[in-house]
Scaffold this active site. Sequence first.
Site, PDB file in Angstrom:
ATOM      1  N   HIS A   1      -1.316  -6.357   5.092  1.00  0.00           N
ATOM      2  CA  HIS A   1      -0.806  -7.108   6.247  1.00  0.00           C
ATOM      3  C   HIS A   1      -1.656  -6.869   7.485  1.00  0.00           C
ATOM      4  CE1 HIS A   1       0.641  -3.192   7.487  1.00  0.00           C
ATOM      5  NE2 HIS A   1       0.815  -3.688   8.682  1.00  0.00           N
TER       6      HIS A   1
ATOM      7  N   LYS B   1       0.844  -1.186   0.000  1.00  0.00           N
ATOM      8  CA  LYS B   1       0.000   0.000   0.000  1.00  0.00           C
ATOM      9  C   LYS B   1       0.886   1.246   0.000  1.00  0.00           C
ATOM     10  CE  LYS B   1       0.215   1.174   4.718  1.00  0.00           C
ATOM     11  NZ  LYS B   1      -0.307   1.468   5.998  1.00  0.00           N
TER      12      LYS B   1
ATOM     13  N   LYS C   1      -2.737   8.844  15.070  1.00  0.00           N
ATOM     14  CA  LYS C   1      -1.450   8.646  15.752  1.00  0.00           C
ATOM     15  C   LYS C   1      -1.355   9.518  16.994  1.00  0.00           C
ATOM     16  CE  LYS C   1       1.570   7.355  11.925  1.00  0.00           C
ATOM     17  NZ  LYS C   1       1.892   6.034  12.475  1.00  0.00           N
TER      18      LYS C   1
ATOM     19  N   GLU D   1      -3.423   4.653  17.435  1.00  0.00           N
ATOM     20  CA  GLU D   1      -2.074   4.293  17.864  1.00  0.00           C
ATOM     21  C   GLU D   1      -1.572   5.300  18.873  1.00  0.00           C
ATOM     22  OE1 GLU D   1       0.753   2.923  14.621  1.00  0.00           O
ATOM     23  OE2 GLU D   1      -0.602   4.202  13.517  1.00  0.00           O
TER      24      GLU D   1
ATOM     25  N   HIS E   1      -6.478  -0.289   4.869  1.00  0.00           N
ATOM     26  CA  HIS E   1      -6.810  -1.385   5.785  1.00  0.00           C
ATOM     27  C   HIS E   1      -8.252  -1.369   6.300  1.00  0.00           C
ATOM     28  CE1 HIS E   1      -2.591  -1.987   5.580  1.00  0.00           C
ATOM     29  NE2 HIS E   1      -2.292  -0.913   6.280  1.00  0.00           N
TER      30      HIS E   1
ATOM     31  N   ASP F   1      -3.125   6.264   4.834  1.00  0.00           N
ATOM     32  CA  ASP F   1      -2.293   5.265   5.502  1.00  0.00           C
ATOM     33  C   ASP F   1      -3.144   4.135   6.077  1.00  0.00           C
ATOM     34  OD1 ASP F   1       0.147   4.214   6.535  1.00  0.00           O
ATOM     35  OD2 ASP F   1      -0.425   4.952   8.513  1.00  0.00           O
TER      36      ASP F   1
HETATM   37  P1  NDP Z   1      11.740   3.151   2.857  1.00  0.00           P
HETATM   38  O1  NDP Z   1      11.894   4.487   2.246  1.00  0.00           O
HETATM   39  O2  NDP Z   1      12.287   2.898   4.218  1.00  0.00           O
HETATM   40  O3  NDP Z   1      12.409   2.044   1.915  1.00  0.00           O
HETATM   41  C1  NDP Z   1      12.325   2.073   0.546  1.00  0.00           C
HETATM   42  C2  NDP Z   1      13.656   1.568  -0.001  1.00  0.00           C
HETATM   43  O4  NDP Z   1      13.612   1.633  -1.423  1.00  0.00           O
HETATM   44  C3  NDP Z   1      14.805   2.437   0.468  1.00  0.00           C
HETATM   45  O5  NDP Z   1      15.864   1.604   0.869  1.00  0.00           O
HETATM   46  C4  NDP Z   1      15.150   3.201  -0.781  1.00  0.00           C
HETATM   47  O6  NDP Z   1      16.509   3.577  -0.862  1.00  0.00           O
HETATM   48  C5  NDP Z   1      14.833   2.187  -1.850  1.00  0.00           C
HETATM   49  N1  NDP Z   1      14.719   2.803  -3.166  1.00  0.00           N
HETATM   50  C6  NDP Z   1      14.109   3.974  -3.483  1.00  0.00           C
HETATM   51  N2  NDP Z   1      14.209   4.206  -4.802  1.00  0.00           N
HETATM   52  C7  NDP Z   1      14.891   3.150  -5.308  1.00  0.00           C
HETATM   53  C8  NDP Z   1      15.327   2.814  -6.607  1.00  0.00           C
HETATM   54  N3  NDP Z   1      15.069   3.584  -7.691  1.00  0.00           N
HETATM   55  N4  NDP Z   1      16.017   1.670  -6.776  1.00  0.00           N
HETATM   56  C9  NDP Z   1      16.299   0.880  -5.721  1.00  0.00           C
HETATM   57  N5  NDP Z   1      15.913   1.133  -4.467  1.00  0.00           N
HETATM   58  C10 NDP Z   1      15.213   2.273  -4.265  1.00  0.00           C
HETATM   59  O7  NDP Z   1      10.205   2.790   2.772  1.00  0.00           O
HETATM   60  P2  NDP Z   1       9.440   1.642   3.578  1.00  0.00           P
HETATM   61  O8  NDP Z   1      10.302   0.437   3.631  1.00  0.00           O
HETATM   62  O9  NDP Z   1       8.934   2.193   4.853  1.00  0.00           O
HETATM   63  O10 NDP Z   1       8.145   1.397   2.668  1.00  0.00           O
HETATM   64  C11 NDP Z   1       8.184   0.643   1.459  1.00  0.00           C
HETATM   65  C12 NDP Z   1       6.742   0.333   1.063  1.00  0.00           C
HETATM   66  O11 NDP Z   1       6.148  -0.452   2.083  1.00  0.00           O
HETATM   67  C13 NDP Z   1       5.851   1.586   0.928  1.00  0.00           C
HETATM   68  O12 NDP Z   1       4.933   1.368  -0.101  1.00  0.00           O
HETATM   69  C14 NDP Z   1       5.120   1.640   2.263  1.00  0.00           C
HETATM   70  O13 NDP Z   1       3.885   2.276   2.166  1.00  0.00           O
HETATM   71  C15 NDP Z   1       4.940   0.153   2.545  1.00  0.00           C
HETATM   72  N6  NDP Z   1       4.753  -0.167   3.949  1.00  0.00           N
HETATM   73  C16 NDP Z   1       5.698   0.165   4.874  1.00  0.00           C
HETATM   74  C17 NDP Z   1       5.533  -0.157   6.199  1.00  0.00           C
HETATM   75  C18 NDP Z   1       6.552   0.181   7.226  1.00  0.00           C
HETATM   76  O14 NDP Z   1       6.255  -0.001   8.426  1.00  0.00           O
HETATM   77  N7  NDP Z   1       7.738   0.662   6.837  1.00  0.00           N
HETATM   78  C19 NDP Z   1       4.287  -0.844   6.664  1.00  0.00           C
HETATM   79  C20 NDP Z   1       3.379  -1.181   5.605  1.00  0.00           C
HETATM   80  C21 NDP Z   1       3.617  -0.841   4.314  1.00  0.00           C
HETATM   81  P3  NDP Z   1      16.932   5.074  -0.414  1.00  0.00           P
HETATM   82  O15 NDP Z   1      16.677   5.144   1.036  1.00  0.00           O
HETATM   83  O16 NDP Z   1      18.372   5.128  -0.780  1.00  0.00           O
HETATM   84  O17 NDP Z   1      16.062   6.013  -1.218  1.00  0.00           O
END
Ligand code: NDP
Length: 460
Positions: free
Chosen positions: A162, A132, A327, A200, A224, A219
């Site tokens: 999830h 999402k 939140k 939360e 959800h 969000d």
């Molecule tokens: P983050 O920003 O922490 O992670 C995303 C990752 O993708 C980063 O490591 C980023 O690198 C990398 N990235 C960005 N652009 C590129 C690219 N062009 N090529 C390769 N890697 C790339 O986000 P989240 O992990 O928090 O979230 C990811 C997804 O999961 C989103 O859709 C979010 O909504 C969903 N989600 C997240 C939750 C959470 O608790 N974190 C819970 C539920 C869903 P860099 O940092 O260098 O840009």
Amino acid sequence: MSRDTTLLILGASGDLTSRLLLPAIGQLLRREPARRLALHGAGSDDWSAQRWQEAVQTAFTSADAATQLDRVAGTTYTKADVTDRDALAGLVEGVEGPLVIYFALPPAVAVAACQVLRDVKLPENTVLALEKPFGSDQKSARELNDLLQQLVPEKRIFRVDHFLGRSTLLNVIGVRFANRLVEPVWSADHVQSVLIRYDESLALENRARYYDRAGAMIDMIQSHLLQVLAILAMEQPADLDEIDLRDAMAAALRATVIWDDNPVRSSRRGRYTAGTIGDKEHRRDVPSYVDEDGVDPDLGTETLAEITCEVRTARWAGVPFTLRSGKALADRHAEIVVTFRPVRHIPEGLTGRPDDGGVLRFVLGPDRIDLELNVNGGDDPFALRRDVLSTKLGKGTLLAYTEVISDILDGDVALSVRADAAEQCWRIIQPVRDAWNRGDVPIEDYPAGSTGPKGWATSA
Ligand code: NDP
């Protein structure tokens, strides 16, 4: 000979991967020793193989997982811009055996990566798992669906939710459909209102990059909580499989509209100001949302949202379904509250006439059911009072993401969000977003650690 499944995580150096996906993979491998899985990560950070292996082992060492890295049948990390065709092709072309691509990426990057995949030869039976928010409105969700369906068939697309997790979802379904005490009264004839609430006590927790563009409505509610509504409101599916269950859920969502077609009166939005959360031993001072690192106050992002919907079916017309999430609130409340209409008549002589005919409350994670009943007895048998029957619903030990990943690896899409359902969720909230964008619904302040702005139905 059957091949190991390859799970390729794009965005492997991000928060979702380290905090939720990797511990879940570890837990799954510990529970299912026979499962064979190669785990590859790709991300924009320049991680060495050792750094990646340490990240995986750290996650696997968490209490929930408690497994060893060597349970994985091979693991690598590749620094790659996954929106670059050649880089992406290098990651997926030539993979032998089933391939699952998990997009743990910022939403716009995930879409860009999918566009690039059109020019990449995907291994047969490739599965795509997306997070999402799925699109940013109904039109973009439809375009993303079209794009994904050009890549693989719908039954190999997982739009991950999830929040529901298999056990919580099935617990609600079981109680709803397997009890004569519940099933016959599950309609507007007997139900007065439904509240689906996810409050939360956590504040922003350094997630401004994502959250400040999403807000509480997108969000939580758009994704959800509307899925929870669908489960509560759907007609009984003949089977809990990918066809019947998802048909029933989608039909419920198609019938759902903002209450009274009036998004101004049927929605509220709030934003936390500085405050203190927790009791004496666990006090946390929280700054105003607009002063949190990375927040752009001009975006006007809400940290608490509430909408009321109507499910326009013969079963539910006239029953308000209120969905709320926020939140930095005083306490965590993850619950579904079904309030029954008062009985038609109470014998003269009974005192303390109740406002409702009882309440059924599903508390989510750890799952519990409370049945609030109007009872009498004791020293004054003519006086009605409220009592609660409470029971735990199974002691699920799986992480929600373990259930999600297990389903993905097994190809079971029943509990992932179907294409049309994802689009419907945007359609339902669009009038509210329009009203908010016009400034028709003011943002109300609430101090962090409070129950929300004064006067809201669901604030104490
Ligand atoms: P983050 O920003 O922490 O992670 C995303 C990752 O993708 C980063 O490591 C980023 O690198 C990398 N990235 C960005 N652009 C590129 C690219 N062009 N090529 C390769 N890697 C790339 O986000 P989240 O992990 O928090 O979230 C990811 C997804 O999961 C989103 O859709 C979010 O909504 C969903 N989600 C997240 C939750 C959470 O608790 N974190 C819970 C539920 C869903 P860099 O940092 O260098 O840009």
